[in-house]
Design a protein around this motif. Structure first.
Motif, PDB file in Angstrom:
ATOM      1  N   ARG A   5      20.296  39.653  10.230  1.00  0.00           N
ATOM      2  CA  ARG A   5      21.590  39.015  10.494  1.00  0.00           C
ATOM      3  C   ARG A   5      22.532  39.287   9.333  1.00  0.00           C
ATOM      4  O   ARG A   5      22.101  39.629   8.230  1.00  0.00           O
ATOM      5  CB  ARG A   5      21.428  37.509  10.679  1.00  0.00           C
ATOM      6  CG  ARG A   5      20.646  37.095  11.915  1.00  0.00           C
ATOM      7  CD  ARG A   5      20.489  35.589  11.999  1.00  0.00           C
ATOM      8  NE  ARG A   5      19.667  35.180  13.130  1.00  0.00           N
ATOM      9  CZ  ARG A   5      20.136  34.940  14.348  1.00  0.00           C
ATOM     10  NH1 ARG A   5      21.430  35.056  14.583  1.00  0.00           N
ATOM     11  NH2 ARG A   5      19.328  34.577  15.321  1.00  0.00           N
ATOM     12  N   HIS A  65      20.972  40.449   5.758  1.00  0.00           N
ATOM     13  CA  HIS A  65      19.679  39.860   5.400  1.00  0.00           C
ATOM     14  C   HIS A  65      18.622  40.618   6.179  1.00  0.00           C
ATOM     15  O   HIS A  65      18.572  40.539   7.413  1.00  0.00           O
ATOM     16  CB  HIS A  65      19.669  38.376   5.761  1.00  0.00           C
ATOM     17  CG  HIS A  65      18.529  37.600   5.201  1.00  0.00           C
ATOM     18  ND1 HIS A  65      17.217  37.890   5.495  1.00  0.00           N
ATOM     19  CD2 HIS A  65      18.492  36.530   4.354  1.00  0.00           C
ATOM     20  CE1 HIS A  65      16.428  37.042   4.869  1.00  0.00           C
ATOM     21  NE2 HIS A  65      17.177  36.215   4.159  1.00  0.00           N
ATOM     22  N   ASN A  85      27.713  43.252  16.665  1.00  0.00           N
ATOM     23  CA  ASN A  85      27.645  42.814  15.261  1.00  0.00           C
ATOM     24  C   ASN A  85      29.021  42.778  14.591  1.00  0.00           C
ATOM     25  O   ASN A  85      29.268  41.912  13.755  1.00  0.00           O
ATOM     26  CB  ASN A  85      26.725  43.740  14.461  1.00  0.00           C
ATOM     27  CG  ASN A  85      25.281  43.577  14.853  1.00  0.00           C
ATOM     28  OD1 ASN A  85      24.781  42.471  14.957  1.00  0.00           O
ATOM     29  ND2 ASN A  85      24.588  44.697  15.085  1.00  0.00           N
ATOM     30  N   SER A 132      28.747  35.851  12.647  1.00  0.00           N
ATOM     31  CA  SER A 132      28.693  34.894  11.540  1.00  0.00           C
ATOM     32  C   SER A 132      27.282  34.338  11.334  1.00  0.00           C
ATOM     33  O   SER A 132      26.972  33.230  11.754  1.00  0.00           O
ATOM     34  CB  SER A 132      29.664  33.742  11.804  1.00  0.00           C
ATOM     35  OG  SER A 132      29.405  33.141  13.067  1.00  0.00           O
ATOM     36  N   GLY A 133      26.426  35.127  10.694  1.00  0.00           N
ATOM     37  CA  GLY A 133      25.101  34.650  10.338  1.00  0.00           C
ATOM     38  C   GLY A 133      24.314  34.137  11.525  1.00  0.00           C
ATOM     39  O   GLY A 133      24.050  34.858  12.481  1.00  0.00           O
ATOM     40  N   TYR A 134      23.952  32.839  11.487  1.00  0.00           N
ATOM     41  CA  TYR A 134      23.234  32.222  12.602  1.00  0.00           C
ATOM     42  C   TYR A 134      24.174  31.795  13.722  1.00  0.00           C
ATOM     43  O   TYR A 134      23.727  31.307  14.750  1.00  0.00           O
ATOM     44  CB  TYR A 134      22.455  31.002  12.112  1.00  0.00           C
ATOM     45  CG  TYR A 134      21.253  31.339  11.279  1.00  0.00           C
ATOM     46  CD1 TYR A 134      20.189  32.083  11.795  1.00  0.00           C
ATOM     47  CD2 TYR A 134      21.166  30.905   9.967  1.00  0.00           C
ATOM     48  CE1 TYR A 134      19.085  32.394  11.017  1.00  0.00           C
ATOM     49  CE2 TYR A 134      20.056  31.203   9.189  1.00  0.00           C
ATOM     50  CZ  TYR A 134      19.029  31.947   9.714  1.00  0.00           C
ATOM     51  OH  TYR A 134      17.937  32.238   8.938  1.00  0.00           O
ATOM     52  N   GLY A 135      25.491  31.941  13.521  1.00  0.00           N
ATOM     53  CA  GLY A 135      26.430  31.577  14.580  1.00  0.00           C
ATOM     54  C   GLY A 135      27.413  30.523  14.139  1.00  0.00           C
ATOM     55  O   GLY A 135      28.014  30.619  13.063  1.00  0.00           O
ATOM     56  N   LEU A 158      22.764  32.372   4.517  1.00  0.00           N
ATOM     57  CA  LEU A 158      21.423  32.827   4.858  1.00  0.00           C
ATOM     58  C   LEU A 158      20.522  32.894   3.647  1.00  0.00           C
ATOM     59  O   LEU A 158      19.301  32.936   3.776  1.00  0.00           O
ATOM     60  CB  LEU A 158      21.459  34.192   5.542  1.00  0.00           C
ATOM     61  CG  LEU A 158      21.506  34.161   7.090  1.00  0.00           C
ATOM     62  CD1 LEU A 158      22.801  33.562   7.576  1.00  0.00           C
ATOM     63  CD2 LEU A 158      21.317  35.565   7.655  1.00  0.00           C
ATOM     64  N   TYR A 179      32.008  27.767   7.122  1.00  0.00           N
ATOM     65  CA  TYR A 179      31.683  28.750   6.111  1.00  0.00           C
ATOM     66  C   TYR A 179      32.795  28.901   5.078  1.00  0.00           C
ATOM     67  O   TYR A 179      33.977  29.019   5.430  1.00  0.00           O
ATOM     68  CB  TYR A 179      31.404  30.098   6.768  1.00  0.00           C
ATOM     69  CG  TYR A 179      30.292  30.026   7.787  1.00  0.00           C
ATOM     70  CD1 TYR A 179      28.976  29.849   7.381  1.00  0.00           C
ATOM     71  CD2 TYR A 179      30.567  30.091   9.152  1.00  0.00           C
ATOM     72  CE1 TYR A 179      27.943  29.769   8.316  1.00  0.00           C
ATOM     73  CE2 TYR A 179      29.544  30.015  10.088  1.00  0.00           C
ATOM     74  CZ  TYR A 179      28.237  29.848   9.663  1.00  0.00           C
ATOM     75  OH  TYR A 179      27.226  29.753  10.585  1.00  0.00           O
ATOM     76  N   GLU A 239      15.929  38.504   8.315  1.00  0.00           N
ATOM     77  CA  GLU A 239      16.541  37.813   9.445  1.00  0.00           C
ATOM     78  C   GLU A 239      17.256  38.765  10.399  1.00  0.00           C
ATOM     79  O   GLU A 239      17.560  38.400  11.538  1.00  0.00           O
ATOM     80  CB  GLU A 239      17.541  36.759   8.945  1.00  0.00           C
ATOM     81  CG  GLU A 239      16.928  35.669   8.080  1.00  0.00           C
ATOM     82  CD  GLU A 239      16.055  34.731   8.873  1.00  0.00           C
ATOM     83  OE1 GLU A 239      16.197  34.689  10.114  1.00  0.00           O
ATOM     84  OE2 GLU A 239      15.221  34.047   8.260  1.00  0.00           O
ATOM     85  N   GLY A 276      30.762  32.082  17.119  1.00  0.00           N
ATOM     86  CA  GLY A 276      29.793  32.966  16.487  1.00  0.00           C
ATOM     87  C   GLY A 276      30.414  34.151  15.792  1.00  0.00           C
ATOM     88  O   GLY A 276      29.745  35.136  15.517  1.00  0.00           O
TER      89      GLY A 276
END
Length: 202
Positions: free
Chosen positions: A66, A61, A154, A173-176, A201, A180, A64, A108
């Protein structure tokens, strides 16, 4: 279908999203696991794939900065539809509206791995703990952290068995932390051509 899955299905690269191939996953048994690698007792998905070596692609994204999703690409064929990846005994029809089957994240991190690679990773952790003794803090602190540092925290490629190339592909993992779901991309012939974990996201 989520916006991310729509973008992946159509191979969209625009101002909102880019992708990055980060390496290849060795699939030995055909049983695939998506999970937080630091939470034990993982069960593979019910659907199996052919053994082989497959690229792993991160979808970023852009705004973001992320990881929005991770894709295990099994074929160059585009998916014609998506279905939620389930484990044995899970029935999608039993889900309440808005609910998903997925995996919990508490560190995360997510990952893709062959079921045998997860077993080898657990053995590796046990060996490391024995060898380091009092210097062993945790599998993350003594092993995974250094692998992630190679790619700015990352993602990382954890080789767990050199003889056959079994590995675990790790990614942020995205925002943590969260819960998912993963989705099989199904091709024209009804066989999976991709597996995507969506970090919500989009």
């Amino acid at each position: 279908m989520s916006e991310l899955l729509d973008k992946i299905q159509n191979r969209v690269i625009d101002a909102s999203i880019t992708n990055e191939t980060i390496g290849s996953l060795t699939v030995f048994s055909g049983e695939i696991i998506a999970c937080d690698p630091l939470i034990p007792h993982h069960e593979p998905f019910a659907k199996r794939v052919s053994p082989g070596v497959y690229p792993v692609i991160l979808w970023w994204h852009q705004e973001e900065e992320r990881i929005a999703g991770a894709e295990l690409r099994l074929s160059e064929e585009k998916p014609v539809r998506w279905e939620m990846a389930v484990r044995p005994g899970q029935n999608i029809s039993s889900l309440e509206p808005g609910s998903v089957f997925g995996f919990p994240v508490d560190a995360g991190l997510g990952c893709f791995a062959d079921a045998r690679a997860i077993q080898e990773m657990e053995r590796l952790e046990e060996r490391l703990a024995r060898e380091l003794g009092d210097q062993f803090i945790s599998f993350y602190d003594n092993k995974i952290e250094f692998i992630l540092e190679e790619n700015e925290d990352n993602w990382g490629n954890l080789l767990v068995k050199e003889e056959n190339g079994l590995n675990v592909i790790l990614f942020a993992s995205g925002y943590g932390d969260g819960h998912y779901a993963s989705y099989w991309g199904i091709g024209d012939n009804g066989e999976p051509v991709a597996l995507v974990t969506d970090f919500n996201l989009f």
